[in-house]
Design a protein around this motif. Structure first.
Motif, PDB file in Angstrom:
ATOM      1  N   LYS A   1      -1.537 -33.344 -55.325  1.00 60.54           N
ATOM      2  CA  LYS A   1      -0.722 -32.343 -56.052  1.00 60.54           C
ATOM      3  C   LYS A   1       0.864 -32.239 -55.723  1.00 60.54           C
ATOM      4  CE  LYS A   1      -4.755 -29.351 -56.789  1.00 60.54           C
ATOM      5  NZ  LYS A   1      -5.847 -30.455 -56.212  1.00 60.54           N
ATOM      6  N   ARG A   2       1.372 -33.438 -55.297  1.00 62.08           N
ATOM      7  CA  ARG A   2       2.616 -33.223 -54.989  1.00 62.08           C
ATOM      8  C   ARG A   2       3.523 -33.326 -56.323  1.00 62.08           C
ATOM      9  NH1 ARG A   2       2.136 -38.138 -50.389  1.00 62.08           N
ATOM     10  NH2 ARG A   2       1.325 -36.981 -48.835  1.00 62.08           N
ATOM     11  N   GLY A   3       2.996 -33.782 -57.348  1.00 61.47           N
ATOM     12  CA  GLY A   3       3.975 -33.829 -58.602  1.00 61.47           C
ATOM     13  C   GLY A   3       3.839 -32.432 -59.094  1.00 61.47           C
ATOM     14  N   LEU A   4       3.317 -31.561 -58.420  1.00 56.89           N
ATOM     15  CA  LEU A   4       3.173 -30.080 -59.228  1.00 56.89           C
ATOM     16  C   LEU A   4       4.163 -29.276 -58.600  1.00 56.89           C
ATOM     17  CD1 LEU A   4      -0.741 -29.497 -59.465  1.00 56.89           C
ATOM     18  CD2 LEU A   4       1.160 -30.328 -61.244  1.00 56.89           C
ATOM     19  N   VAL A   5       4.857 -29.761 -57.606  1.00 57.59           N
ATOM     20  CA  VAL A   5       5.917 -29.098 -56.773  1.00 57.59           C
ATOM     21  C   VAL A   5       7.488 -29.101 -57.416  1.00 57.59           C
ATOM     22  CG1 VAL A   5       6.955 -28.705 -54.204  1.00 57.59           C
ATOM     23  CG2 VAL A   5       4.260 -29.234 -54.540  1.00 57.59           C
TER      24      VAL A   5
END
Length: 420
Positions: free
Chosen positions: A96-100
């Motif tokens: 979920k790093r791309g959601l930060v």
């Protein structure tokens, strides 16, 4: 960590740090904010996260424990930008790093500047623990170099899903070269040694240096090329289960593999997606983006095998580190395999060796002991560096490792044969 500074003066250390950080900044300079957020799979991370995580590394392992007056720009970054260091505390989910989206890009750059200024101040003072700090800074720089390679390959994977096929670097045709015949050089066996000898930097997994016995072996004088691979494909290599490990064939069938990653057929010609956009496959360049399973199947089809990592190290340890590797910030290099290059660079070369501890290996205490040791299971060693590997990181003993099914890195192969 098993590491020693080759040049321990503060000026050389600061120069290494500044050079490394400048190269990272140069790699992201062509990107727009939307590019910086791409995360196309769990194995990949956004460019913005790479910028922040490599900064967190210096903060977590150097500034926080060694600078009592240090204050982070934001204590929450410790949770957001830890990767897999369990002993360093909890961390955000990897997939979920791309959601930060926050902190935004400017906040991450401010974070980098804050840590860089704080570290420069720390290095400018005479301290009793200066040697320990120097070792950690050197490790942090090499850690960032690894993430520079990941940043490039993660970006390539993310951009490949865009129907517009965007370019990261200006399009430039690959030079057409004559085919180089596949020849082999014989190497005598016997007792020998591999592993880092203790001079200069090395990761802990590169040691201890140890003895082993090898049979005589033949090593190919060049990597497997795209032309070689096309011959394998045209001979039904992907369909013929005789060449494949059972697990590899099952993965290839499930994933629908019929060619290397990023390839497609257009007007009776093979094309591939690169950081310079779509280009015809360069026949005499090393094949890239193939898994261990594919490499192992090709080797069987070719009547050969993959070398062991010991054979690779012994065969090439005296060859100067020159080739198609990542350059400095002013010119990061081709960032794609090229025809007619030497041993080092272009593509990481799969070996038949498990990523396992060398005899006598002991992981260091503390969170930094998690750097390599806990990954020593179910992965294969690759040798030789790639077009995305920073030149100053390469050594004949350098071991990188990936799971057998992975393809998005710059992964290729070189053949070996038994002497009978």
């Amino acid at each position: 960590m098993n590491q020693t500074l080759t040049a321990a003066s503060p000026n050389n250390l600061i120069d290494l740090f500044q050079r490394t950080r400048a190269r990272t900044d140069a790699l992201v300079a062509p990107l727009c904010p939307e590019d910086m957020m791409l995360q196309s799979m769990e194995d990949a991370s956004p460019a913005k996260w790479h910028l922040a995580h490599t900064t967190w590394f210096f903060e977590e392992f150097i500034l926080k424990p060694h600078e009592p007056g240090y204050t982070s720009l934001d204590d929450r970054f410790a949770f957001l930008f830890n990767s897999y260091y369990v002993q360093a505390g909890p961390r955000h989910a990897r997939d979920k790093r791309g959601l930060v989206s926050r902190p935004d890009g400017q906040a991450v750059r401010d974070y980098r500047s804050h840590v860089e200024d704080s570290l420069a101040a720390l290095l400018s003072r005479n301290r009793e623990d200066a040697d320990e700090i120097a070792r950690l800074v050197e490790l942090g720089c090499h850690h960032e170099m690894q993430h520079q390679e990941l940043l490039v390959t993660d970006l390539l994977h993310g951009l490949s899903f865009n129907p517009l096929m965007p370019t990261y670097k200006d399009p430039e045709p690959v030079q057409v070269t004559e085919e180089v015949p596949l020849t082999y050089t014989r190497h005598p066996g016997g007792m020998d040694e591999i592993g880092h000898a203790g001079n200069g930097f090395a990761y802990d997994c590169e040691g201890p240096r140890h003895k082993l016995y090898l049979q005589d072996f033949d090593m190919a004088d060049r990597p497997v090329t795209n032309a070689d691979w096309i011959a394998f494909m045209e001979d039904g290599g992907y369909r013929d289960a005789r060449h494949w490990l059972m697990e590899g064939h099952a993965v290839a069938t499930r994933e629908g593999w019929q060619h290397p990653l990023y390839w497609w057929r257009q007007d009776d010609e093979w094309w591939t997606y690169t950081l310079r956009g779509p280009q015809p496959v360069a026949l005499n360049a090393p094949v890239v983006h193939v898994s261990y399973y594919e490499a192992e199947a090709f080797a069987r089809w070719a009547g050969a095998r993959l070398p062991t990592e010991a054979e690779h190290e012994i065969a090439f340890r005296d060859v100067p580190i020159e080739g198609n590797l990542m350059g400095e910030a002013k010119d990061t290099g081709a960032l794609r395999p090229l025809p007619g290059q030497g041993v080092w660079g272009d593509v990481w070369e799969w070996t038949s060796s498990d990523f396992a501890p060398y005899p006598g290996f002991r992981a260091p205490e503390g969170a930094l002991g998690e750097y390599n040791g806990k990954f020593m299971v179910n992965q294969r060693v690759l040798r030789g560096g790639s077009c995305a590997t920073p030149r100053e990181q390469m050594r004949p003993t350098y071991r990188t490792f990936f799971y057998p099914h992975q393809r998005w890195q710059m992964l290729g192969l070189r053949l070996a044969k038994d002497v009978v």
